[in-house]
Design a protein around this motif. Structure first.
Motif, PDB file in Angstrom:
ATOM      1  N   ARG A  79       0.839  -1.188   0.000  1.00  0.00           N
ATOM      2  CA  ARG A  79       0.000   0.000   0.000  1.00  0.00           C
ATOM      3  C   ARG A  79       0.871   1.233   0.000  1.00  0.00           C
ATOM      4  NH1 ARG A  79      -1.910  -4.921   1.203  1.00  0.00           N
ATOM      5  NH2 ARG A  79      -4.043  -4.946   1.893  1.00  0.00           N
ATOM      6  N   CYS A  84      -3.981   4.279   2.412  1.00  0.00           N
ATOM      7  CA  CYS A  84      -4.196   4.084   0.983  1.00  0.00           C
ATOM      8  C   CYS A  84      -3.847   5.361   0.256  1.00  0.00           C
ATOM      9  CB  CYS A  84      -5.652   3.731   0.718  1.00  0.00           C
ATOM     10  SG  CYS A  84      -6.786   4.934   1.404  1.00  0.00           S
ATOM     11  N   ARG A 122      -9.799   3.005  -0.756  1.00  0.00           N
ATOM     12  CA  ARG A 122      -8.789   2.031  -1.186  1.00  0.00           C
ATOM     13  C   ARG A 122      -8.178   2.558  -2.475  1.00  0.00           C
ATOM     14  NH1 ARG A 122      -9.157  -3.886   0.685  1.00  0.00           N
ATOM     15  NH2 ARG A 122      -7.115  -3.115   1.324  1.00  0.00           N
ATOM     16  N   GLN A 176     -11.241   2.046   3.761  1.00  0.00           N
ATOM     17  CA  GLN A 176     -10.089   1.239   4.118  1.00  0.00           C
ATOM     18  C   GLN A 176     -10.217   0.676   5.528  1.00  0.00           C
ATOM     19  OE1 GLN A 176      -7.550   0.198   2.435  1.00  0.00           O
ATOM     20  NE2 GLN A 176      -6.074  -0.446   3.994  1.00  0.00           N
TER      21      GLN A 176
END
Length: 352
Positions: free
Chosen positions: A3, A26, A53, A102
């Motif tokens: 990430r 993210c 995300r 997220q």
């Protein structure tokens, strides 16, 4: 895939839990695909998603979602807390039909504000009650467990509790990421479980014991692997991603899933909620069902090494303990929305 570390963002809007600087887990994308005219999607076959995300991860599954549901999807990417605050600010004029967060905390904030629609029972029942909202208005899509990474040469046996990390034997030997969203969620979970005073004491004792700060989980894992520190607080998938890249036999670092419902064993989720005022309920519910489908669940499990949350879907990751075998603390994940107090305690402990 790793990430990317997002920028520190100041969350906008009404919720006190979100009106604080947070470091997202993210990426953000200024070149959003959101509609230029700002109008809500009017067709049942159109959907605007606010996604916490990152685009690199989500865009392939969005393409599959469009094909599977016959829905035209437009996505605005950003920080989960920032997007949740934006939805709070937009209120009934929100442009979003679906919020893909997220973490559970941002979903909990919207639920508390009454902005999420109740999901159909058939959708909710695909996921264990521990990984969905108590009001039935959001549901987890994938899960991740907090673990202790350890270097066997320096720590032949990892401790069974984060509370042990304040002991003299671990002085200067533990890595952590105080500005990272996953660490902050863990601290929030400890607050929910044990109260603010006990958490504040742990934070101060942990800092005083020489815990070493890093910018992100991946850096902590690398430090443990190189022997810079003996232990590190990370999410489980970082180790499995690294093992997939270089081979498990090439990694000196190992990970330990904590037993006994320890606060350090928190299982958090990425999840979705349908916006009550987005005017896109039919399309959003179809999207929820797709994200809970076998195809989508296997995608997330394979790409992120997170846990699939739908019953009957097995993880393809070699050596990953079954989700049901984890001894995570019993906690209402929606209560992870109280980030403001968590950041106050982290600052008071001198960690940031």
């Amino acid at each position: 895939m790793r990430r990317p570390l997002a920028r520190r963002a100041t969350a906008l809007g009404i919720s006190a839990a979100l009106l604080v600087p947070v470091l997202a887990a993210c990426g953000s994308d200024d070149k959003s695909d959101q509609k230029k005219d700002g109008a809500k999607a009017q067709s049942a076959d159109e959907l605007v998603i606010y996604s916490g995300r990152n685009e690199k991860l989500i865009s392939p599954i969005i393409a599959k979602l469009e094909k599977a549901t016959g829905t035209k999807v437009e996505v605005r990417y950003g920080d989960s807390a920032e997007l949740a605050a934006q939805i709070l600010e937009e209120g009934k004029k929100t442009k979003a039909g679906l919020f893909f967060s997220q973490d559970a905390g941002a979903l909990g904030a919207l639920s508390n504000a009454g902005l999420l629609a109740k999901l159909p029972e058939k959708s909710l029942n695909k996921v264990d009650a521990a990984f969905r909202g108590g009001a039935g208005d959001w549901v987890g899509v994938s899960g991740r467990s907090r673990v202790i990474a350890y270097n066997p040469a320096q720590a032949p046996k990892a401790p069974d509790s984060v509370k042990d990390l304040t002991k003299p034997e671990w002085k200067g030997k533990v890595g952590y990421a105080p500005t990272n969203a996953s660490f902050q969620a863990f601290v929030t979970g400890m607050r929910v479980l044990e109260g603010d005073e006990a958490t504040k004491k742990w934070l101060k004792d942990f800092k005083a014991n020489g815990a070493k700060p890093y910018a992100k989980n991946g850096a902590i894992l690398d430090a443990v692997d190189k022997g810079e520190v003996a232990l590190g607080l990370i999410n489980h998938y970082y180790w499995y991603e690294k093992a997939s890249e270089v081979g498990a036999d090439k990694l000196k670092a190992k990970i330990h899933f904590l037993p006994g419902g320890d606060p350090g064993a928190l299982v958090n989720v990425a999840g979705v909620g349908v916006l009550k005022d987005g005017g896109q309920s039919a399309a959003a519910e179809k999207a929820v069902d797709y994200l809970l489908s076998d195809e989508a669940q296997k995608y997330f499990a394979g790409e992120t090494k997170e846990y699939p949350l739908v019953a009957g879907v097995a993880s393809p990751v070699d050596g990953l303990p079954a989700l049901a075998s984890l001894k995570a603390p019993k906690i209402d994940l929606g209560k992870l929305d109280s980030l403001q107090k968590t950041l106050e305690l982290i600052r008071e402990a001198g960690m940031v």
